[in-house]
Design an enzyme around this catalytic site. Structure first.
Site, mmCIF file in Angstrom:
data_model
loop_
_atom_site.group_PDB
_atom_site.id
_atom_site.type_symbol
_atom_site.label_atom_id
_atom_site.label_comp_id
_atom_site.label_asym_id
_atom_site.label_seq_id
_atom_site.Cartn_x
_atom_site.Cartn_y
_atom_site.Cartn_z
ATOM 1 N N LYS A 164 -19.253 41.741 -35.859
ATOM 2 C CA LYS A 164 -20.526 42.785 -35.714
ATOM 3 C C LYS A 164 -21.449 43.290 -36.800
ATOM 4 O O LYS A 164 -22.391 43.625 -37.070
ATOM 5 C CB LYS A 164 -20.043 44.041 -34.333
ATOM 6 C CG LYS A 164 -19.400 42.787 -33.149
ATOM 7 C CD LYS A 164 -18.911 44.067 -32.486
ATOM 8 C CE LYS A 164 -18.367 43.904 -30.937
ATOM 9 N NZ LYS A 164 -17.707 44.648 -30.440
ATOM 10 N N ASP A 221 -13.859 39.663 -34.549
ATOM 11 C CA ASP A 221 -15.091 40.513 -33.726
ATOM 12 C C ASP A 221 -15.685 41.585 -34.241
ATOM 13 O O ASP A 221 -16.920 41.632 -34.644
ATOM 14 C CB ASP A 221 -13.942 41.036 -31.893
ATOM 15 C CG ASP A 221 -15.123 41.570 -31.250
ATOM 16 O OD1 ASP A 221 -15.861 41.433 -30.577
ATOM 17 O OD2 ASP A 221 -15.776 43.086 -31.444
ATOM 18 N N VAL A 226 -19.167 40.351 -18.155
ATOM 19 C CA VAL A 226 -20.591 41.182 -18.781
ATOM 20 C C VAL A 226 -21.202 40.748 -17.634
ATOM 21 O O VAL A 226 -22.028 41.397 -17.208
ATOM 22 C CB VAL A 226 -21.305 40.813 -20.216
ATOM 23 C CG1 VAL A 226 -22.010 41.393 -20.273
ATOM 24 C CG2 VAL A 226 -20.232 41.218 -20.929
ATOM 25 N N VAL A 264 -23.245 44.161 -29.928
ATOM 26 C CA VAL A 264 -22.798 45.145 -31.414
ATOM 27 C C VAL A 264 -22.857 45.894 -31.163
ATOM 28 O O VAL A 264 -23.679 46.388 -30.582
ATOM 29 C CB VAL A 264 -23.888 44.763 -32.788
ATOM 30 C CG1 VAL A 264 -23.287 46.147 -33.351
ATOM 31 C CG2 VAL A 264 -23.491 44.057 -33.352
ATOM 32 N N GLY A 282 -10.771 44.387 -18.350
ATOM 33 C CA GLY A 282 -12.195 43.628 -19.567
ATOM 34 C C GLY A 282 -12.728 43.911 -20.812
ATOM 35 O O GLY A 282 -13.865 43.763 -21.195
HETATM 36 N N1 LIG Z 1 -16.097 41.815 -22.035
HETATM 37 C C1 LIG Z 1 -17.102 43.077 -23.058
HETATM 38 O O1 LIG Z 1 -16.436 44.223 -22.827
HETATM 39 C C2 LIG Z 1 -17.881 42.791 -23.692
HETATM 40 C C3 LIG Z 1 -18.411 40.780 -24.122
HETATM 41 N N2 LIG Z 1 -19.510 40.713 -25.061
HETATM 42 C C4 LIG Z 1 -19.440 39.183 -24.828
HETATM 43 O O2 LIG Z 1 -20.190 38.606 -23.906
HETATM 44 C C5 LIG Z 1 -19.578 36.865 -23.775
HETATM 45 C C6 LIG Z 1 -19.063 37.411 -22.538
HETATM 46 O O3 LIG Z 1 -18.135 37.984 -22.044
HETATM 47 P P1 LIG Z 1 -17.094 37.746 -21.179
HETATM 48 O O4 LIG Z 1 -18.262 38.627 -19.847
HETATM 49 O O5 LIG Z 1 -16.359 39.409 -21.240
HETATM 50 O O6 LIG Z 1 -15.942 36.774 -20.887
HETATM 51 P P2 LIG Z 1 -15.761 36.220 -19.914
HETATM 52 O O7 LIG Z 1 -14.662 35.158 -19.964
HETATM 53 O O8 LIG Z 1 -15.333 36.921 -18.528
HETATM 54 O O9 LIG Z 1 -17.181 35.096 -18.223
HETATM 55 C C7 LIG Z 1 -17.110 34.375 -19.169
HETATM 56 C C8 LIG Z 1 -18.490 33.716 -18.166
HETATM 57 O O10 LIG Z 1 -19.419 32.400 -18.879
HETATM 58 C C9 LIG Z 1 -18.726 31.057 -17.554
HETATM 59 N N3 LIG Z 1 -19.119 30.362 -18.468
HETATM 60 C C10 LIG Z 1 -18.072 30.228 -20.148
HETATM 61 N N4 LIG Z 1 -17.941 29.248 -20.497
HETATM 62 C C11 LIG Z 1 -18.692 28.546 -19.847
HETATM 63 C C12 LIG Z 1 -18.959 26.852 -20.020
HETATM 64 N N5 LIG Z 1 -19.561 25.983 -21.287
HETATM 65 N N6 LIG Z 1 -20.036 26.551 -18.685
HETATM 66 C C13 LIG Z 1 -20.740 26.690 -17.647
HETATM 67 N N7 LIG Z 1 -20.551 28.628 -17.865
HETATM 68 C C14 LIG Z 1 -19.258 28.967 -18.651
HETATM 69 C C15 LIG Z 1 -17.914 31.878 -17.447
HETATM 70 O O11 LIG Z 1 -17.544 30.744 -15.718
HETATM 71 P P3 LIG Z 1 -16.363 31.102 -14.461
HETATM 72 O O12 LIG Z 1 -16.708 32.742 -14.132
HETATM 73 O O13 LIG Z 1 -16.682 30.372 -13.556
HETATM 74 O O14 LIG Z 1 -15.068 30.732 -15.469
HETATM 75 C C16 LIG Z 1 -17.755 32.686 -17.126
HETATM 76 O O15 LIG Z 1 -18.322 33.538 -16.067
HETATM 77 C C17 LIG Z 1 -19.318 36.830 -24.517
HETATM 78 O O16 LIG Z 1 -20.198 36.315 -25.688
HETATM 79 C C18 LIG Z 1 -18.516 38.561 -25.535
HETATM 80 O O17 LIG Z 1 -17.995 38.734 -26.480
HETATM 81 C C19 LIG Z 1 -19.765 41.775 -25.555
HETATM 82 C C20 LIG Z 1 -20.584 42.870 -25.795
HETATM 83 C C21 LIG Z 1 -18.545 43.324 -24.652
HETATM 84 N N1 LIG Z 2 -13.992 42.926 -27.047
HETATM 85 C C1 LIG Z 2 -15.128 43.885 -27.281
HETATM 86 C C2 LIG Z 2 -15.707 43.694 -26.270
HETATM 87 C C3 LIG Z 2 -16.933 44.180 -26.769
HETATM 88 O O1 LIG Z 2 -17.800 44.303 -28.004
HETATM 89 C C4 LIG Z 2 -14.638 45.044 -27.584
HETATM 90 O O2 LIG Z 2 -13.636 45.205 -27.236
HETATM 91 O O3 LIG Z 2 -15.197 46.052 -28.428
#
Ligand SMILES: NC(=O)C1=CN([C@@H]2O[C@H](COP(=O)(O)OP(=O)(O)OC[C@H]3O[C@@H](n4cnc5c(N)ncnc54)[C@H](OP(=O)(O)O)[C@@H]3O)[C@@H](O)[C@H]2O)C=CC1
Ligand SMILES: N[C@@H](CC=O)C(=O)O
Length: 290
Positions: free
Chosen positions: A205, A201, A14, A132, A187
């Site tokens: 939501k 999840d 994201v 959500v 992803g």
């Molecule tokens: N994936 C999706 O389609 C969606 C996700 N979300 C929500 O968005 C959020 C992010 O999801 P997503 O992008 O998929 O997650 P990812 O696992 O792809 O990315 C997480 C990022 O956060 C960094 N990170 C995690 N923990 C720490 C920490 N303790 N300290 C510093 N940096 C940290 C990671 O660093 P590094 O890269 O160095 O490991 C990484 O860059 C979540 O809350 C998820 O539920 C919401 C809608 C859609």
């Molecule tokens: N893992 C979630 C990502 C977005 O919220 C989903 O599949 O809906």
């Protein structure tokens, strides 16, 4: 003209998308906001990691204080996931008068009301629309557009990963494990995909939506959770022969001054009756009101 400085917590699926949007849509954002938006610092776990988006390495940090304590940063975009540490970061950021945008449903389902209270006390905004149903502006609609309606029921597909898996299994006869792996690579799935396939999840939501739609505090422990881990290809084929499609549906019902939230695996009579085809990672929501 002075730019708005943004601090990003997270640069994964994201977060990379956020950076791309800010970079590629500067003109549109400038038009909408009235000034440029600049990402000033990005919190990650590993500064050496290869990223899907190109960023100046000097922007990366492993120290949350570089964002939270930077007086120039006005907006914190939280896309790192996690609950307890993230809650601490956001509480500190709000107390430092920073506005927050978060996509974190895990956090908002558990600590949303506390965070909103602290945001209010500090005169800050806390936006969580992205938590959500991604592209559907559902939370805003519940809070603004439907504010004067008494919503009695909400039902929908709120998890894209499970819809993707069930669609692929049903339409292409693929095995559960291989489609889950694909959803992770693309992803769609959470960092821990058990949240998707075991239903948590979607439960989170639904809890966020029900608390806004019914104006009630919803305890996540009261939400009945069901996932798709036990669905077999055979189940889907039988359903198909009968003209049904298997979906993981979230359901929230207002019952007087109480509410009931649950997830179930349903053959979607209602969706089919409406002749809607909600396949792959698509989501949808239905509302009923008095
Ligand atoms: N994936 C999706 O389609 C969606 C996700 N979300 C929500 O968005 C959020 C992010 O999801 P997503 O992008 O998929 O997650 P990812 O696992 O792809 O990315 C997480 C990022 O956060 C960094 N990170 C995690 N923990 C720490 C920490 N303790 N300290 C510093 N940096 C940290 C990671 O660093 P590094 O890269 O160095 O490991 C990484 O860059 C979540 O809350 C998820 O539920 C919401 C809608 C859609
Ligand atoms: N893992 C979630 C990502 C977005 O919220 C989903 O599949 O809906």
């Amino acid at each position: 003209m002075q730019a708005i400085s943004v601090g990003l917590l997270g640069l994964g699926t994201v977060g990379s998308g956020v950076v791309r949007i800010i970079e590629n849509h500067q003109d549109k954002l400038m038009h909408q906001v009235g000034c440029p938006i600049k990402v000033k610092k990005i919190l990650v776990q590993d500064v050496e990691k290869e990223r899907s988006v190109k960023v100046d390495p000097s922007l990366l940090t492993v120290n949350p204080a570089d964002i939270i304590e930077d007086p120039e940063i006005e907006v914190v975009i939280e896309v790192m996931g996690g609950i307890e540490d993230t809650r601490e970061h956001l509480l500190q950021a709000l107390r430092s008068k920073k506005n927050i945008v978060t996509a974190n449903k895990d956090l908002m389902a558990v600590h949303g009301s506390e965070l909103l209270t602290v945001a209010n006390e500090n005169g800050c905004d806390l936006f969580f629309e992205a938590s959500v149903a991604g592209g559907i502006p559902i939370l805003r609609s519940l809070v603004d557009g439907l504010a004067s309606d008494r919503i009695t029921k909400m039902m929908g597909i709120v998890n894209g990963t499970t819809n993707y898996i069930l669609t692929k299994m049903s339409q292409e006869g693929l095995a559960y494990d291989s489609v889950l792996k694909e959803a992770q690579q693309l992803g769609y799935a959470e960092a821990n995909p058990a949240s998707d396939v075991e239903g948590l999840d979607a439960a989170r939501k639904m809890a966020i939506m029900a608390s806004l739609g019914f104006s009630m505090k919803i305890d996540l422990d009261d939400v009945k959770v069901k996932g798709i881990t036990s669905v077999t290809e055979e189940d889907l084929q039988y359903g198909k022969q009968l003209g049904y499609t298997m979906k993981l549906l979230g359901l929230a019902v207002r019952e007087g001054d109480k509410s009931r939230c649950a997830l179930s695996r349903h053959c979607c009579h209602q969706l089919i009756r409406l002749r809607l085809s909600i396949m792959s990672t698509m989501r949808c929501m239905f509302m009923e009101k008095q």
